[in-house]
Design an enzyme around this catalytic site. Sequence first.
Site, PDB file in Angstrom:
ATOM      1  CE1 TYR A 175     -20.028  37.380  24.530  1.00 15.99           C
ATOM      2  CE2 TYR A 175     -18.067  36.125  25.087  1.00 15.99           C
ATOM      3  CZ  TYR A 175     -19.169  36.331  24.276  1.00 15.99           C
ATOM      4  OH  TYR A 175     -19.403  35.499  23.209  1.00 15.99           O
ATOM      5  CD1 TRP A 189     -20.148  34.868  27.712  1.00 14.59           C
ATOM      6  CD2 TRP A 189     -20.106  33.361  29.365  1.00 14.59           C
ATOM      7  NE1 TRP A 189     -18.905  34.281  27.700  1.00 14.59           N
ATOM      8  CE2 TRP A 189     -18.851  33.349  28.690  1.00 14.59           C
ATOM      9  CE3 TRP A 189     -20.316  32.490  30.432  1.00 14.59           C
ATOM     10  CZ2 TRP A 189     -17.818  32.501  29.083  1.00 14.59           C
ATOM     11  CZ3 TRP A 189     -19.285  31.652  30.804  1.00 14.59           C
ATOM     12  CH2 TRP A 189     -18.055  31.651  30.142  1.00 14.59           C
ATOM     13  CD  GLU A 235     -15.222  34.543  17.006  1.00 19.23           C
ATOM     14  OE1 GLU A 235     -16.465  34.534  17.062  1.00 19.23           O
ATOM     15  OE2 GLU A 235     -14.521  33.535  17.294  1.00 19.23           O
ATOM     16  CG  ASP A 285     -24.214  48.242  28.481  1.00 21.11           C
ATOM     17  OD1 ASP A 285     -23.416  48.207  27.528  1.00 21.11           O
ATOM     18  OD2 ASP A 285     -24.535  47.233  29.130  1.00 21.11           O
TER      19      ASP A 285
END
Length: 616
Positions: A175, A189, A235, A285
């Site tokens: 993030y 988030w 993960e 982005d």
Amino acid sequence: MAYKDLHDFIRVIEKEGRADFVRVKVEVDAELEITEIADRVSKKLGPGILFENVKGSQFPVLINAMGTYKRMNMALGVEHLDDIGAAIKDLVDVQSYLGIRKLFKKIPVGLRMLNVFPIKSRWRRGACQEVVNMDPNLNDLPVLKCWPLDGGKFFTLPLVMTKDPETGTQNTGMYRLQVFDAKTTGMHWHLHKDGRQIYEKYRKIGGRMPVSVALGCDPAITYAATAPLPKLIDEMMFAGWLRKKNVRMVKSKTNDIYVPADAEFIIEGYVDVNEALRLEGPFGDHTGYYSLSDDYPAFHVTCITHKKDAIYPTTIVGQPPMEDCYLGKATERIFLPLLQMMFPEIVNLNLPLEGVFHNCAIVSIDKRFPGHGRKMMNSLWGMGQMMYTKMIIVVDAGVDPYDLKAVAVQVFGNTCMKEDLVISEGALDALDHASDLPRYGHRLGVDATTKRSAEQHLADRHVCVDAFKFVNRRLADVDVVKRRFPEIEDVHVLGSAGEKQAVIVKLGEKRAHRGKTLIEELWRLELFKQAKLVVTVDGNVKARDLPTVAWKVFNNIDAKRDLVYSEVDGYWRLGVDATKKLEAEGYQRDWPDDIVMSDEIKELVTRRWDEYGIDE
């Protein structure tokens, strides 16, 4: 293979030569200059770059290290990304465990599972803690300001590690973090992310939520943070399986979160769930647009630890291709076999780079019954993060989804532009800007499979296939159209005799509703009467630049609002208005800007290019 750390990975790719790795020794600026250099290199599928002399910082900056298929394969230690997917398929194939002989053959698979569980040390110090700073200053790090309209500097490759307060299970996600001041960042988030769900649990408890952020790990660990894993899989367990070696972890200095021992940096702190949210963004982005400012929690930094010779890792995102595209491609190839186990009819899948992960999927299937193409679309939309996919195109088994020309031929040949399109309503990615409502809108499915006899009632397929033949138009014809419609800046006609006709029209200054009305006016002209598809675009794009046109279409449409249908002589034509939407058209949100570097920085980088020592 497992890399000891980021330095080890750099040594390996540097041995491949200048096509894969370059060191830049002259001073560069982390504000915009590095971005422009890396963007040019990414677009040419160029090398990873280590900037050894970054203005105002003691730390070198690594970027584009995984920015090609070759280096992504090297990052995960395989010849081809499909090898990982095959190994996962072999692992979960129950049939291959039945019988003593088969079971013995599975011993290597079982041994690999021993690498899954992280090795945690509460008392031992990791290399990431060689230097401990209990009075941290984020401004000491060479954090990039990536694009001119960004709200500030952003960490773009952070492994954000949190712990579920109910189960004690750690989660790692990627993030972005906007630097607010020397000791505070934003914590981006999204609503649908696991980190956000853990945050909501802490909100019920109250107080402070501990967070540790790792920067610069073995690339398999970094990739694992981006993978769409089920909630029950840590993960770091997945990273251990990928690298065939356990991830060694140590306890953070100021909280009870374990972090990769060989990371370059660890940033420790907390999120106060009781304090007000702070405005974060905008940020250039991965969609190629600026994601707009919004309210997010703040991350308060209490400690920074790092190696003595730490390297700061970063990436930039924007209009593809970029480095993050190859992380997305890894996910596509690694998790395809799991999709195929649930849906055996799937032959292959392509998430084209222009679709920026979640805006387009092309899937080939072994069609077995009428309506199978539609069933496939709805199945995929029901699969986790596949629910965000704005456009799903389904083709026959014999069509390679990576052969975009073959896909186009099947779409034009097998698709009735009215009956074979499916409009689905549901959840969209938080970064989607085209829908009228945030995170909710309409998706498009295209059933381009060969139709069975039971599907013939939808349209006369044989006539539909043959009805739209044309020959190449003379440029003079296009000039006539541009003179008739002065708002048209460019026109591109696709196809040749025996193929279907598509027309791409680039508009200049956008007027309300003009994208749609112009499509209908063009169809009235004899020149474009039989055009099966007309697309209108605007902004910084050329009509002949098909990848950029596709990127605009995938980003800019809501399937219910922006499609135009027209019937001529019993056959359907489709118009797609991929232009920017205005308030006068009923669009009530803020439409984001395309990401474009400033002319000043472009000129600076062009002037200095020879100094950088990067091959053209």
